[in-house]
Design a protein around this motif. Structure first.
Motif, PDB file in Angstrom:
ATOM      1  N   CYS A   1      -5.710   9.906  -4.062  1.00 46.95           N
ATOM      2  CA  CYS A   1      -4.717   9.682  -3.001  1.00 46.95           C
ATOM      3  C   CYS A   1      -5.239   8.677  -1.980  1.00 46.95           C
ATOM      4  O   CYS A   1      -4.512   7.787  -1.532  1.00 46.95           O
TER       5      CYS A   1
ATOM      6  N   THR B   1      -5.042   4.950  -3.120  1.00 45.29           N
ATOM      7  CA  THR B   1      -3.741   4.412  -3.555  1.00 45.29           C
ATOM      8  C   THR B   1      -2.727   4.365  -2.422  1.00 45.29           C
ATOM      9  O   THR B   1      -1.529   4.288  -2.671  1.00 45.29           O
ATOM     10  N   GLY B   2      -3.195   4.432  -1.181  1.00 46.80           N
ATOM     11  CA  GLY B   2      -2.268   4.377  -0.054  1.00 46.80           C
ATOM     12  C   GLY B   2      -1.504   5.661   0.180  1.00 46.80           C
ATOM     13  O   GLY B   2      -0.478   5.656   0.867  1.00 46.80           O
ATOM     14  N   ASN B   3      -1.998   6.755  -0.372  1.00 44.81           N
ATOM     15  CA  ASN B   3      -1.327   8.052  -0.222  1.00 44.81           C
ATOM     16  C   ASN B   3      -2.166   9.009   0.622  1.00 44.81           C
ATOM     17  O   ASN B   3      -2.319  10.192   0.295  1.00 44.81           O
TER      18      ASN B   3
ATOM     19  N   GLU C   1      -2.713  -0.940  -2.542  1.00 48.74           N
ATOM     20  CA  GLU C   1      -2.263  -0.778  -1.162  1.00 48.74           C
ATOM     21  C   GLU C   1      -1.279   0.366  -1.053  1.00 48.74           C
ATOM     22  O   GLU C   1      -1.274   1.123  -0.085  1.00 48.74           O
ATOM     23  N   SER C   2      -0.437   0.499  -2.084  1.00 46.07           N
ATOM     24  CA  SER C   2       0.556   1.576  -2.057  1.00 46.07           C
ATOM     25  C   SER C   2       0.971   1.905  -3.484  1.00 46.07           C
ATOM     26  O   SER C   2       1.222   1.004  -4.286  1.00 46.07           O
TER      27      SER C   2
ATOM     28  N   GLU D   1       3.671   4.786  -5.067  1.00 47.33           N
ATOM     29  CA  GLU D   1       4.592   5.891  -4.775  1.00 47.33           C
ATOM     30  C   GLU D   1       4.344   7.018  -5.780  1.00 47.33           C
ATOM     31  O   GLU D   1       4.714   6.923  -6.942  1.00 47.33           O
TER      32      GLU D   1
ATOM     33  N   PRO E   1       7.619  10.118  -0.564  1.00 50.90           N
ATOM     34  CA  PRO E   1       6.475   9.350  -0.062  1.00 50.90           C
ATOM     35  C   PRO E   1       6.370   9.472   1.454  1.00 50.90           C
ATOM     36  O   PRO E   1       7.368   9.369   2.162  1.00 50.90           O
TER      37      PRO E   1
ATOM     38  N   THR F   1       3.816   8.601   5.096  1.00 53.02           N
ATOM     39  CA  THR F   1       2.727   7.816   5.666  1.00 53.02           C
ATOM     40  C   THR F   1       1.994   8.677   6.686  1.00 53.02           C
ATOM     41  O   THR F   1       2.439   9.762   7.055  1.00 53.02           O
TER      42      THR F   1
END
Length: 976
Positions: free
Chosen positions: A256, A259-261, A361-362, A364, A369, A371
């Motif tokens: 996570c 992966t931008g999560n 960067e991101s 889903e 999703p 932030t």
């Protein structure tokens, strides 16, 4: 365990029951108690079984210090009485040498010499027993990999040997091979080795969850992001909250973070917070803590170190403070392992994980999703940004706010919000300007704005009080027209406030709106010298009262008065060139046509309004008009046009403050249009967007209802893991956990999750959830039908697990609830399926109980027939006759089965032209032929039956339905 077992039979039954429990403290404590009880019998075999269960509980409950102690007792028993160990017990004993090796390796306080000594013991024991040494070499390789020395040679000595009976399962060995290639930096070769496990072809207690957790980052590095996403969702579910898979949880948190999560990572960390205290394995804890630190370091680097984080019990933590504590503990553990092993392998591996840069960067991961801003404590909602900069001086700002308010311009709210800040600031000096008026007038304006915002939250009682207070201040300020309007607004707001003792009584609501209209008319008639903009707003309130009454009552006789009032508003606004009120009147008129059922006229009105707004404005009404047109087009069945209108409305709405148009509803309507157009994935995106917007606006019930629909749609689409991940995220929301959200809505979310678990073949978890829901819904006195449905589904799951006693209890609950609120088809289906399952699983021994289920189904069918109920699918009578045939065949009652199938065919009649009916008829004929030709050995008669059935089906154009019959005929001829 409430009372100790008194006999060995009771002991074995208690051991079986404990074996059904998930690993954890409850199972472990019971296993300890059963081991103590087993000693009292003075018999070696029961004690061996109890000790084996206890060691398993320790091993998979992440208590490696205790597992070797129990095994030592087992080994002593074997040395003293080897003959009491039958082949199965002997196999388990030698298998668990590996468990002890793994346990000792995970404890840094165990000297390296002791680890090697245990391996020597294992080798000697295996050689003495004449067992293959491949498992020994497997343990030697794992120790070398753990230490970080001589791994290549150890790997070759193990991997080159043939597998034997005591080798680790293929899935576990596949994982070890893949990890060897991964450590060498060969992602592609590692993933190639993992392929059968990741594809679900090989599995065990720990696999594929263990392999998945290691494969996530290699999948990303090789560009297989979709596969990584899917495996994260499925794999995390396999290890969540499991102390024996703490390291796997840590790697999912790491995934996570990279992966931008990060927000999802914090959510998963909170879900697994108990692992900090439950994991007793230092090696697993090191693995977990390193993954946690990767996540927390990433969150802190993004500037969110002060966010709250779930950590060790006993105090509150922020991301920053928890990261520091996790780093301290993990560094200590890595140092202890390296000191024991005489290498720097663990510190090096830990450092490499911490040094990783984000891979994406991101990405889903879920249907929801989020932030880091979404999980931060919610600040006060910012004022909507106006189209033009706000004036600096208070006097100009007041004039601008009132000017925009008269127009109905959305930017008025930004002006009022800024004025509220200015007035409440210390040292505010009101402008000495006759045009602006006194401070009391401004305070009245601000109260009125506050009332408007309360109405948007459906806080009508609060709004009514605020309007009344504003009216008083307007009078004090010498603004009687504004006072009249504020009182009129209070009247309508009060009419929308349900009385305390009426709940959501529609009749009371209609009566209140009926009384409100003449009150508004009186206020209008008694007011003198109203400015046109105020009078138009009064007229708008009058038509709104009647429109709301029509909406609440659905009474077509209320349509004409609405049109009359709408025309009054339209004519007045036209005379005074009030463009905003003209558009509002036309919107009300079109809406009334739609509510009355005249959709073509409503569409024509809306089309004309949209064109007028495009040409002349006001532009802020266009998104709302397009939204209405899209709804009407959807009602007329033109989904393509509806999609175009709604999409344009959504695009234009983004140009105005959020309150200008109801964006969550727009997304919801777009979802409907997408479903009509056969675009379910797009519909799913709109549903989740609608829910998230509602959630951010504080409309939690609406949001959770929409999320529930999204979860069901994802399940219908076969996106099982997406469905489960979405629901898992919702069910850990603070108000859900605290029991503050509507309990039936939460139950619906859990029910959908249970069905998704079943669809994902996680039958154990699905059954546990269904059983819990059945127990809770038993108390729903106002909704016995839902309990009947849940209990019936629960019974079927229990039947699939072979627990027919519990299934009988559950279906009896369903029958009792069904008697109060009938659910004929659901209950009948469950009873027939239970009969089939019991006959199939138990054969002739289960026939009596299976027939009892069918007898109950027969009574339900009789009740349905008497009530005039018609099933959506097969008729209950023909389905019951068919099931009697199938149950009889499974139970060996072949003549009875054939008679039942003949009855079913008679009830079905001719196949006809309907494909589904023909397929049902063909299956019934096929089973009758099987019973007749295979079990009763009347092949010529069966072949005659098949020939006639095939001829009939073929003549009706049902060649596909006839194929199984043709195949059966060929089989019967081959057996002659």
């Amino acid at each position: 365990m409430q009372t100790p077992p008194q006999t060995t039979d009771e002991l074995y039954e208690a051991l079986r029951e404990n074996d059904r429990l998930p690993y954890g403290r409850t199972r472990t404590v019971t296993a300890e108690e059963l081991a103590e009880a087993a000693e009292l019998f003075g018999e070696p075999v029961p004690l061996i079984h109890a000790l084996l269960e206890l060691q398993e509980a320790y091993t998979y409950g992440s208590e490696p210090r205790k597992s070797p102690v129990v095994f030592a007792r087992l080994l002593n028993l074997f040395d003293e009485q080897p003959d009491v160990f039958d082949a199965r017990l002997r196999h388990q004993l030698f298998w668990r040498f590996k468990w002890v090796a793994n346990a000792l390796r995970s404890l840094p306080e165990i000297p390296l010499a002791s680890l090697r000594q245990w391996q020597t013991e294992m080798r000697d024991r295996y050689e003495k027993a004449g067992l293959d040494l491949q498992p020994y070499y497997g343990q030697a390789y794992q120790l070398a990999a753990h230490i970080g020395e001589d791994t290549a040679l150890a790997y070759e000595l193990w991997a080159g040997r043939t597998r034997g009976m005591l080798s680790d399962c293929e899935a576990c060995e596949t994982c070890e091979r893949a990890l060897y290639h991964l450590a060498a930096g060969d992602d592609a070769r590692a993933l190639g080795a993992w392929e059968p496990v990741l594809a679900g072809k090989e599995s065990c207690q720990e696999e594929p969850a263990r392999s998945v957790s290691y494969a996530l980052l290699p999948l990303l590095r090789t560009g297989r992001t979709d596969e990584a996403r899917h495996l994260h969702l499925a794999g995390y579910r396999g290890c969540r909250r499991n102390p024996s898979m703490a390291g796997e949880v840590g790697r999912h948190l790491e995934f996570c973070a990279l992966t931008g999560n990060e927000a999802r990572g914090l959510e998963l960390l909170a879900e697994n917070r108990t692992l900090f205290d439950e994991v007793d394995s230092p090696l697993a804890l090191l693995d977990l803590l390193t993954g946690v630190e990767v996540l927390l370091a990433r969150v802190e680097a993004l500037g969110h170190g002060e966010l709250p984080a779930a950590g060790f019990a006993g105090r509150s933590w922020t991301v920053a403070t928890l990261r520091a504590e996790v780093a301290r503990r993990a560094d200590d553990l890595a140092g202890r392992f390296d000191a024991r092993n005489g290498t720097t392998a663990h510190s090096g591996r830990r450092g490499a994980r911490l040094a990783q840069a984000p891979l994406l960067e991101s990405l889903e991961l879920t249907l929801r999703p989020r932030t880091l801003e979404d999980v931060a404590p919610a600040p006060a909602a910012p004022a909507p940004a106006p189209a033009e900069p706000l004036p600096e001086s208070p006097a100009d700002l007041i004039r601008r706010a009132r000017e925009l308010d008269e127009q109905g311009h959305p930017d008025a709210h930004a002006c009022w919000a800024r004025l509220g800040e200015v007035v409440s600031a210390p040292g505010y000096v009101h402008p000495d300007d006759p045009e602006v008026g006194p401070l009391v007038r401004l305070r009245a304006d601000l109260l009125e704005e506050e009332a408007v915002l309360a109405e948007r939250r459906d806080a009508h009682a609060d709004a009514a009080a605020l309007y009344e207070e504003a009216a008083g201040l307007y009078e004090d300020a010498g603004a009687p027209g504004h006072a009249v309007l504020a009182r009129a607004c209070a009247v309508l707001a009060a009419a929308q406030t349900p009385p305390e003792d009426s709940g959501h009584d529609a009749d009371a609501h209609v009566a209140a709106l009926t009384e409100a209209h003449p009150a508004l008319v009186r206020l209008h008639e008694e007011a003198a010298g109203l400015a046109p903009c105020l009078e138009a707003r009064l007229l708008r309130l009058r038509v709104s009262a009647l429109g709301l009454r029509l909406q609440a009552s659905g009474d077509r006789e209320q349509v004409a008065p609405v049109f009359t009032e709408a025309e009054l508003l339209h004519d007045f606004a036209t005379r005074h060139a009030l463009t905003g009120q003209i558009a509002g009147a036309r919107l009300l008129r079109a809406t009334t046509h739609a509510m009355s059922g005249d959709l073509p006229t409503a569409l024509a009105e809306t089309d004309a309004l949209v064109e007028s707004l495009r040409a002349d404005g006001p532009a802020w009404h266009l998104p709302r008009a397009l939204s209405l047109r899209g709804k009407i087009q959807l009602g007329l069945g033109d989904a393509q046009a509806a999609h175009a209108s709604l999409s344009e409305g959504l695009r234009l709405a983004a140009e105005w403050p959020a309150e200008t148009v109801d964006a969550p509803t727009l997304h919801g309507e777009l979802a409907q249009a997408c479903m009509h157009l056969g675009r379910p994935d797009e519909a799913l995106r709109h549903l989740t967007r609608s829910a998230e917007l509602d959630l951010r606006a504080g409309n939690r019930i609406e949001a959770f209802c929409t999320y529930s629909n999204a979860a069901q749609l994802s399940l219908d689409l076969g996106r099982v893991e997406d469905c489960i991940a979405l629901l898992d995220s919702l069910l850990v929301e603070p108000d859900v956990v605290a029991g503050e959200l509507d309990d039936r809505l939460v139950a619906q979310l859990r029910l959908t999750r249970a069905r998704a678990l079943r669809a994902g073949d996680d039958l154990k978890a699905a059954t546990a959830e269904f059983v819990a829901l059945a127990a809770e819904s038993a108390g729903w006195e106002d909704d016995p039908g839902s309990h009947a449905m849940i209990a019936a589904e629960t019974a079927v799951l229990l039947g699939e697990a072979g627990e027919f006693g519990r299934a009988r209890e559950a279906v009896d609950q369903a029958l009792a609830a069904h008697a109060r609120d009938p659910r004929y088809e659901m209950v009948s289906n469950a009873l027939r399926e239970l009969a089939r399952l019991q006959a199939y699983q138990q054969g002739p021994e289960g026939l009596t109980d299976a027939r009892a289920f069918l007898d109950d189904a027969g009574r339900v069918a009789d009740e349905a027939r008497a009530a005039g109920f018609e099933a959506d699918g097969r008729s209950l009578d023909s389905a019951l006759a068919y099931e009697h045939g199938r149950v009889g065949a499974y139970g060996g009652a072949y003549d009875e089965a054939l008679a039942a199938l003949e009855k079913a065919l008679g009830l079905l009649g001719e196949p006809g032209e309907d494909g589904e009916r023909a397929a049902e008829w063909a299956e019934c004929a096929r089973l009758a032929a099987v019973v007749e030709g295979v079990y009763l050995e009347r092949r010529p008669v069966a072949l005659g039956r098949i020939g006639a059935a095939v001829e009939r089906l073929t003549a009706l154009g049902h060649g596909e339905a006839a194929e199984p019959l043709t195949e059966l005929a060929e089989r019967l001829r081959d057996e002659e």
